[in-house]
Design a protein around this motif. Structure first.
Motif, PDB file in Angstrom:
ATOM      1  N   PRO A 278       0.832  -1.201   0.000  1.00 31.23           N
ATOM      2  CA  PRO A 278       0.000   0.000   0.000  1.00 31.23           C
ATOM      3  C   PRO A 278       0.868   1.253   0.000  1.00 31.23           C
ATOM      4  O   PRO A 278       1.994   1.236   0.516  1.00 31.23           O
ATOM      5  CB  PRO A 278      -0.781  -0.124   1.311  1.00 31.23           C
ATOM      6  CG  PRO A 278       0.154  -0.862   2.213  1.00 31.23           C
ATOM      7  CD  PRO A 278       0.937  -1.796   1.332  1.00 31.23           C
ATOM      8  N   ILE A 279       0.347   2.329  -0.565  1.00 25.84           N
ATOM      9  CA  ILE A 279       0.996   3.638  -0.504  1.00 25.84           C
ATOM     10  C   ILE A 279       0.506   4.306   0.772  1.00 25.84           C
ATOM     11  O   ILE A 279      -0.680   4.590   0.909  1.00 25.84           O
ATOM     12  CB  ILE A 279       0.642   4.494  -1.731  1.00 25.84           C
ATOM     13  CG1 ILE A 279       1.015   3.755  -3.022  1.00 25.84           C
ATOM     14  CG2 ILE A 279       1.332   5.853  -1.659  1.00 25.84           C
ATOM     15  CD1 ILE A 279       0.410   4.375  -4.266  1.00 25.84           C
ATOM     16  N   ALA A 280       1.404   4.542   1.713  1.00 28.42           N
ATOM     17  CA  ALA A 280       0.992   4.983   3.044  1.00 28.42           C
ATOM     18  C   ALA A 280       1.584   6.335   3.426  1.00 28.42           C
ATOM     19  O   ALA A 280       2.771   6.574   3.238  1.00 28.42           O
ATOM     20  CB  ALA A 280       1.396   3.939   4.080  1.00 28.42           C
ATOM     21  N   ARG A 281       0.723   7.178   3.958  1.00 29.95           N
ATOM     22  CA  ARG A 281       1.158   8.429   4.580  1.00 29.95           C
ATOM     23  C   ARG A 281       0.972   8.377   6.100  1.00 29.95           C
ATOM     24  O   ARG A 281       1.389   9.287   6.805  1.00 29.95           O
ATOM     25  CB  ARG A 281       0.395   9.614   3.997  1.00 29.95           C
ATOM     26  CG  ARG A 281       0.730   9.895   2.533  1.00 29.95           C
ATOM     27  CD  ARG A 281      -0.034  11.078   1.994  1.00 29.95           C
ATOM     28  NE  ARG A 281       0.307  11.356   0.611  1.00 29.95           N
ATOM     29  CZ  ARG A 281       1.288  12.157   0.211  1.00 29.95           C
ATOM     30  NH1 ARG A 281       2.028  12.785   1.115  1.00 29.95           N
ATOM     31  NH2 ARG A 281       1.529  12.352  -1.073  1.00 29.95           N
ATOM     32  N   SER A 282       0.330   7.309   6.573  1.00 26.84           N
ATOM     33  CA  SER A 282       0.151   7.106   8.005  1.00 26.84           C
ATOM     34  C   SER A 282       0.178   5.616   8.292  1.00 26.84           C
ATOM     35  O   SER A 282      -0.068   4.785   7.398  1.00 26.84           O
ATOM     36  CB  SER A 282      -1.158   7.718   8.493  1.00 26.84           C
ATOM     37  OG  SER A 282      -2.260   6.972   7.999  1.00 26.84           O
ATOM     38  N   GLU A 283       0.432   5.263   9.552  1.00 27.47           N
ATOM     39  CA  GLU A 283       0.475   3.853   9.936  1.00 27.47           C
ATOM     40  C   GLU A 283      -0.878   3.176   9.762  1.00 27.47           C
ATOM     41  O   GLU A 283      -0.949   1.963   9.560  1.00 27.47           O
ATOM     42  CB  GLU A 283       0.931   3.731  11.389  1.00 27.47           C
ATOM     43  CG  GLU A 283       2.413   3.979  11.607  1.00 27.47           C
ATOM     44  CD  GLU A 283       2.826   3.677  13.032  1.00 27.47           C
ATOM     45  OE1 GLU A 283       3.401   2.586  13.268  1.00 27.47           O
ATOM     46  OE2 GLU A 283       2.568   4.538  13.905  1.00 27.47           O
ATOM     47  N   GLU A 284      -1.958   3.952   9.838  1.00 29.10           N
ATOM     48  CA  GLU A 284      -3.294   3.384   9.734  1.00 29.10           C
ATOM     49  C   GLU A 284      -3.483   2.635   8.410  1.00 29.10           C
ATOM     50  O   GLU A 284      -4.172   1.609   8.351  1.00 29.10           O
ATOM     51  CB  GLU A 284      -4.361   4.477   9.872  1.00 29.10           C
ATOM     52  CG  GLU A 284      -4.559   4.994  11.287  1.00 29.10           C
ATOM     53  CD  GLU A 284      -3.379   5.808  11.822  1.00 29.10           C
ATOM     54  OE1 GLU A 284      -2.645   6.409  10.995  1.00 29.10           O
ATOM     55  OE2 GLU A 284      -3.193   5.828  13.048  1.00 29.10           O
ATOM     56  N   THR A 285      -2.887   3.156   7.341  1.00 30.05           N
ATOM     57  CA  THR A 285      -3.013   2.501   6.035  1.00 30.05           C
ATOM     58  C   THR A 285      -2.401   1.109   6.068  1.00 30.05           C
ATOM     59  O   THR A 285      -2.963   0.150   5.526  1.00 30.05           O
ATOM     60  CB  THR A 285      -2.335   3.351   4.949  1.00 30.05           C
ATOM     61  OG1 THR A 285      -2.945   4.640   4.903  1.00 30.05           O
ATOM     62  CG2 THR A 285      -2.457   2.693   3.580  1.00 30.05           C
ATOM     63  N   ILE A 286      -1.253   0.973   6.707  1.00 28.60           N
ATOM     64  CA  ILE A 286      -0.582  -0.329   6.794  1.00 28.60           C
ATOM     65  C   ILE A 286      -1.362  -1.266   7.699  1.00 28.60           C
ATOM     66  O   ILE A 286      -1.559  -2.442   7.377  1.00 28.60           O
ATOM     67  CB  ILE A 286       0.860  -0.146   7.304  1.00 28.60           C
ATOM     68  CG1 ILE A 286       1.653   0.776   6.354  1.00 28.60           C
ATOM     69  CG2 ILE A 286       1.559  -1.493   7.430  1.00 28.60           C
ATOM     70  CD1 ILE A 286       2.997   1.210   6.888  1.00 28.60           C
ATOM     71  N   LEU A 287      -1.820  -0.758   8.831  1.00 30.65           N
ATOM     72  CA  LEU A 287      -2.590  -1.574   9.766  1.00 30.65           C
ATOM     73  C   LEU A 287      -3.871  -2.085   9.117  1.00 30.65           C
ATOM     74  O   LEU A 287      -4.295  -3.228   9.343  1.00 30.65           O
ATOM     75  CB  LEU A 287      -2.912  -0.767  11.023  1.00 30.65           C
ATOM     76  CG  LEU A 287      -1.711  -0.390  11.900  1.00 30.65           C
ATOM     77  CD1 LEU A 287      -2.131   0.574  13.003  1.00 30.65           C
ATOM     78  CD2 LEU A 287      -1.070  -1.636  12.494  1.00 30.65           C
ATOM     79  N   GLN A 288      -4.479  -1.247   8.288  1.00 27.25           N
ATOM     80  CA  GLN A 288      -5.696  -1.664   7.589  1.00 27.25           C
ATOM     81  C   GLN A 288      -5.392  -2.792   6.610  1.00 27.25           C
ATOM     82  O   GLN A 288      -6.137  -3.776   6.530  1.00 27.25           O
ATOM     83  CB  GLN A 288      -6.305  -0.480   6.850  1.00 27.25           C
ATOM     84  CG  GLN A 288      -7.561  -0.800   6.068  1.00 27.25           C
ATOM     85  CD  GLN A 288      -8.313   0.445   5.647  1.00 27.25           C
ATOM     86  OE1 GLN A 288      -9.035   1.040   6.442  1.00 27.25           O
ATOM     87  NE2 GLN A 288      -8.129   0.853   4.400  1.00 27.25           N
ATOM     88  N   ALA A 289      -4.288  -2.675   5.881  1.00 25.00           N
ATOM     89  CA  ALA A 289      -3.912  -3.712   4.916  1.00 25.00           C
ATOM     90  C   ALA A 289      -3.649  -5.044   5.609  1.00 25.00           C
ATOM     91  O   ALA A 289      -3.918  -6.119   5.048  1.00 25.00           O
ATOM     92  CB  ALA A 289      -2.684  -3.272   4.131  1.00 25.00           C
ATOM     93  N   GLU A 290      -3.135  -4.986   6.827  1.00 26.32           N
ATOM     94  CA  GLU A 290      -2.832  -6.206   7.575  1.00 26.32           C
ATOM     95  C   GLU A 290      -4.087  -6.977   7.962  1.00 26.32           C
ATOM     96  O   GLU A 290      -4.014  -8.157   8.316  1.00 26.32           O
ATOM     97  CB  GLU A 290      -2.018  -5.868   8.826  1.00 26.32           C
ATOM     98  CG  GLU A 290      -0.591  -5.413   8.523  1.00 26.32           C
ATOM     99  CD  GLU A 290       0.171  -4.988   9.764  1.00 26.32           C
ATOM    100  OE1 GLU A 290      -0.480  -4.711  10.798  1.00 26.32           O
ATOM    101  OE2 GLU A 290       1.418  -4.946   9.707  1.00 26.32           O
ATOM    102  N   GLN A 291      -5.235  -6.332   7.870  1.00 23.59           N
ATOM    103  CA  GLN A 291      -6.489  -6.985   8.241  1.00 23.59           C
ATOM    104  C   GLN A 291      -7.036  -7.883   7.124  1.00 23.59           C
ATOM    105  O   GLN A 291      -7.989  -8.635   7.341  1.00 23.59           O
ATOM    106  CB  GLN A 291      -7.542  -5.936   8.593  1.00 23.59           C
ATOM    107  CG  GLN A 291      -7.184  -5.075   9.797  1.00 23.59           C
ATOM    108  CD  GLN A 291      -8.184  -3.935   9.989  1.00 23.59           C
ATOM    109  OE1 GLN A 291      -9.304  -3.969   9.487  1.00 23.59           O
ATOM    110  NE2 GLN A 291      -7.766  -2.911  10.718  1.00 23.59           N
ATOM    111  N   TYR A 292      -6.444  -7.814   5.954  1.00 16.95           N
ATOM    112  CA  TYR A 292      -6.958  -8.560   4.811  1.00 16.95           C
ATOM    113  C   TYR A 292      -6.029  -9.719   4.457  1.00 16.95           C
ATOM    114  O   TYR A 292      -4.819  -9.667   4.717  1.00 16.95           O
ATOM    115  CB  TYR A 292      -7.123  -7.632   3.607  1.00 16.95           C
ATOM    116  CG  TYR A 292      -8.268  -6.660   3.765  1.00 16.95           C
ATOM    117  CD1 TYR A 292      -9.498  -6.896   3.156  1.00 16.95           C
ATOM    118  CD2 TYR A 292      -8.131  -5.520   4.552  1.00 16.95           C
ATOM    119  CE1 TYR A 292     -10.556  -6.019   3.313  1.00 16.95           C
ATOM    120  CE2 TYR A 292      -9.186  -4.626   4.720  1.00 16.95           C
ATOM    121  CZ  TYR A 292     -10.393  -4.884   4.102  1.00 16.95           C
ATOM    122  OH  TYR A 292     -11.453  -4.008   4.261  1.00 16.95           O
TER     123      TYR A 292
END
Length: 272
Positions: free
Chosen positions: A162-176
């Motif tokens: 994912p293209i991330a500007r915040s940790e939330e983007t990475i954490l969200q990807a980890e849920q899938y």
């Protein structure tokens, strides 16, 4: 593990390496990038109105093919009739390249980052899977829930970042349930969490790769807190690329792979 996966850091060539009569986002530009020492070629993708995929960065139409029209609104027949304008502003015979031609040309040779394809993921993921290049293709998107759901539902094991500007983007990807290979991190200041030792070490402990962009898009956009290509070339390579290497990022995207390769090889032999 393929040889192109073993190097540290890996060098990604932004749209290949172009200039003069070598046009960006073409097989020629990607060949040139590999000759300049790149390990990864970045491929921008568009889909025509009748479903065919080509390699082009939409928004660049006026300068590259001389039209004021979004290439994504064109049919495959119309796109095939386009011809590029080279670096000397001369119209040349080079056509817009088909994605499938690019994939087959570089099969087994390097890593391939598929960019700007998230607009048509269902179709493009299916196409990529048909080429059996899961060990080469790195799929990229902004990491929205819709994108991640499509990728999960496809059952694809393509490497994904994912293209991330915040940790939330990475954490969200980890849920899938996707093959999360790492993340492309963007940060404007040196005190951002993405530039911190803890974040980088935590990601590496998870087995994740970190991609950063040294490319200089314009005078104002900062993708790596100013440690970029312009800084490397106009001030010092240590301040530009060296700072990124010292941080421990795994992949650095640049418009100048030969210079970066020379810097890593000749001046940074003991960096990794």
């Amino acid at each position: 593990m393929a040889e192109y996966m073993k190097k540290q850091p890996l060098i990604a060539a932004h749209r290949g390496t172009s200039g003069a009569n070598i046009i960006q986002n073409t097989i020629a530009a990607y060949e040139n990038a590999l000759l300049h020492g790149a390990d990864i070629i970045e491929v921008d993708v568009i889909q025509t109105t009748d479903g065919e995929f080509f390699v082009f960065h939409n928004g660049q139409e006026p300068g590259l093919v001389g039209i004021n029209r979004d290439i994504r609104t064109m049919s495959s027949k119309e796109v095939k009739e386009l011809r590029f304008i080279n670096g000397m502003q001369e119209r040349v015979s080079e056509p817009v390249n088909r994605l499938e031609d690019v994939l087959e040309h570089f099969k087994g040779r390097c890593l391939i980052n598929i960019d700007r394809s998230w607009f048509y993921w269902k179709d493009v993921i299916s196409l990529l899977e048909r080429h059996n290049m899961n060990d080469q293709i790195i799929l990229k998107s902004h990491g929205s829930r819709e994108e991640l759901q499509i990728l999960q539902d496809s059952g694809s094991r393509l490497m994904y970042i994912p293209i991330a500007r915040s940790e939330e983007t990475i954490l969200q990807a980890e849920q899938y349930s996707v093959n999360l290979w790492g993340a492309e991190v963007i940060f404007e200041t040196e005190d951002h969490v993405f530039a911190g030792e803890k974040f980088i070490q935590d990601m590496h402990r998870k087995g994740m790769k970190l991609w950063v962009n040294a490319i200089t898009l314009n005078d104002t956009t900062k993708l790596t807190a100013g440690h970029d290509d312009n800084t490397a070339i106009l001030e010092s390579m240590e301040k530009g690329w060296g700072w990124l290497i010292d941080k421990g990022y795994d992949i650095i995207q640049t418009d100048w792979p030969l210079l970066m390769k020379g810097y890593i090889t000749n001046e940074r032999k003991s960096a990794f």
